[in-house]
Design an enzyme around this catalytic site. Structure first.
Site, short mmCIF file in Angstrom:
data_model
loop_
_atom_site.label_atom_id
_atom_site.label_comp_id
_atom_site.label_asym_id
_atom_site.label_seq_id
_atom_site.Cartn_x
_atom_site.Cartn_y
_atom_site.Cartn_z
CB VAL A 1 4.54 -8.69 6.01
CG1 VAL A 1 5.03 -7.67 5.17
CG2 VAL A 1 5.06 -10.16 5.82
CD GLU B 1 4.04 -9.87 25.85
OE1 GLU B 1 3.13 -9.78 25.21
OE2 GLU B 1 4.93 -9.89 25.36
CB THR C 1 -0.74 0.08 1.16
OG1 THR C 1 -1.59 -1.36 1.24
CG2 THR C 1 -2.14 1.21 1.28
CE LYS D 1 8.51 -11.09 20.16
NZ LYS D 1 7.29 -11.00 20.02
CG HIS E 1 -1.32 -48.40 30.14
ND1 HIS E 1 -1.23 -48.37 28.42
CD2 HIS E 1 -2.65 -48.22 30.26
CE1 HIS E 1 -2.38 -47.93 28.11
NE2 HIS E 1 -3.20 -48.04 29.10
#
Length: 483
Positions: free
Chosen positions: A78, A193, A36, A186, A460
């Site tokens: 982006v 955070e 743009t 990150k 198991h």
């Protein structure tokens, strides 16, 4: 015509614009491009207004790429996913062997690894770089986590070290490691955070709902906390938020904000990775669940009506509390729970590093998070020192310094959780953090019963504490034979 620029940046939303201006301000001529074109013109105008910075705008990808000195380095900012692939396709049509593309968005790490491989086949270099700090950090100094091609990192190291936030131990950037490690780190940063923000929200809820603190008092409390062990960006902005009056009506703005938290996906990715890696991350998971529940606003409104009609009020009881004591207890609980959130995040990073053979340095990650990023906090320096003391530390909770602090704060932490339960106030972050601490510190858990149940209905097998090997018992036959 301007001489070739040092670097290019494609994608001029808020983060892209601010990072481009930061790079230009540090003395690196930069070319910018956006699909743009009005965003290009807007960024060029900002560069003029902010000191005639060496920033040059281009309306088409070919002239943009050709304006950059070789070997070219282009940062993309982006939206993750398909837009990244589309931008790479557009730019790579004009790139040459040895040129480099850097994705600065919040991308899924495996996408980065796929793209790095595809770029390598074309003779191009590729980095996935996490950027933290929001728009203010991008403009004035973010924390950056580049991973992928080391050659690509060396091509841009001089720029990144100048553009990054600066702390006493150096710039808040380092080469993270191979493949998608930068994006993965990150992602975990964002998961921590999520946990941090949830814990702060719970501290606020207890102080307001049980302690009856006003916004003015809350502002003072959080400002005071920000002068001590809780010193951090998130505590600082929380104090600021409590002081903002509503410009569209009476009272404070925080009370007019809808209690519905948005998200972009990195918290969900973190919890998914915790499950994939079999790493317990209950603080982070509970923060994600809390966001899901906050999104059910209409359902919660109806549920409140149903239960109030049955005599269950929003707050179950008005408890008489010593306000000063409560504030101190909540401070200690918040700090202890926060340590759990960071411990879980670091364990996730270590587990992935082992799986992928990334050889990540946890102490160095704590160092680059000390400035610029959203989770920057004073105690990150102590986390760095913990990993410096013992790079193979299995959990932050057992570091000598942190274990001492957990012991000192656990009583206050328990009081806060009990008080909240009695008042009917949910504290999923603090409660799950406490359960994590209690589970981790106990030598023996009731998991023996769960494993016995699994062996009963599914054969198991189980291990014994006294004899090595795998065992199976015909529990049903033994139980019924005694009837």
């Amino acid at each position: 015509m301007a001489p070739p620029t040092r670097i290019g940046l494609a994608g001029l939303a808020v983060m892209g614009q601010n990072l481009a201006l930061n790079i230009a301000e540090k003395g690196f001529p930069i070319s910018v491009y956006n699909r743009t074109t009005s965003k290009v013109d807007e960024t060029v105008e900002r560069a003029k207004q902010e000191g005639n910075l060496p920033l040059y705008g281009f309306h088409d990808p070919e002239s943009f790429v050709n304006s950059i000195q070789k070997p070219r380095v282009i940062i993309m900012l982006v939206k993750a996913g398909a837009p990244v692939d589309a931008t790479i396709k557009t730019l790579s049509a004009y790139l040459e062997k040895g040129d480099c593309i850097i994705d600065g968005g919040n991308e899924w790490y495996e996408n980065t690894e796929r793209r790095e491989k595809a770029m390598e086949e074309k003779g191009l270099l590729y980095l996935g770089m996490g950027v933290s700090g929001g728009e203010e950090g991008a403009r004035n100094g973010p924390s950056m986590m580049p991973g992928g091609s080391f050659d690509a990192y060396k091509n841009i190291e001089d720029i990144l070290t100048k553009v990054a936030a600066q702390v006493d131990s150096g710039p808040c950037v380092t080469y993270i490691g191979k493949g998608g490690s930068g994006n993965f780190v990150k992602m975990i940063h964002n998961g921590i955070e999520y946990g941090d923000m949830q814990l702060i929200a719970e501290a606020y809820d207890v102080l307001k709902s049980v302690g009856k603190l006003s916004n003015e008092e809350l502002k003072e409390v959080f400002a005071e906390w920000n002068r001590g062990e809780l010193l951090s960006f998130l505590i600082e902005i929380t104090a600021d938020i409590f002081g903002i009056k509503d410009d569209k009506g009476e009272g404070y703005l925080v009370d007019k904000v809808l209690d519905k938290t948005g998200m972009k996906g990195t918290g969900k990715w973190t919890v998914q990775q915790a499950a994939e890696l079999s790493v317990a991350a209950p603080t982070i998971a509970s923060s994600l669940d809390s966001r899901f529940l906050s999104g059910l606003k209409d359902e919660r409104v109806e549920a409140a009506k149903v239960f109030k009609a049955g005599g269950v009020e929003d707050t179950l009881s008005d408890q008489v509390v010593d306000k000063k004591k409560l504030i101190d207890d909540v401070r200690q609980a918040l700090y202890a729970a926060k340590i759990c959130s960071y411990a879980q995040g670091m364990n996730l990073i270590r587990a992935k590093s082992v799986e992928k053979e990334w050889d990540l340095k946890l102490g160095e990650l704590a160092r680059i998070w000390k400035g610029g990023c959203i989770i920057r906090a004073m105690f990150l320096d102590r986390i760095k020192k913990a990993y410096d003391r013992n790079p193979n530390l299995s959990n932050l909770l057992i570091d000598p310094e942190f274990s001492k602090e957990m012991i000192e704060r656990q009583s206050a932490w328990r009081r806060v959780v009990c008080l909240a339960i009695g008042a009917g106030i949910s504290t999923p972050g603090m409660s799950s953090s406490l359960a994590y601490f209690d589970s981790y510190r106990r030598e023996r858990l009731p998991a023996n019963l769960v494993q016995a149940q699994r062996d009963y209905f599914g054969a198991h097998t189980y291990e014994r504490i006294d004899i090595p090997g795998a065992f199976h018992t015909e529990w049903f036959k033994l139980a019924k034979s005694k009837i």
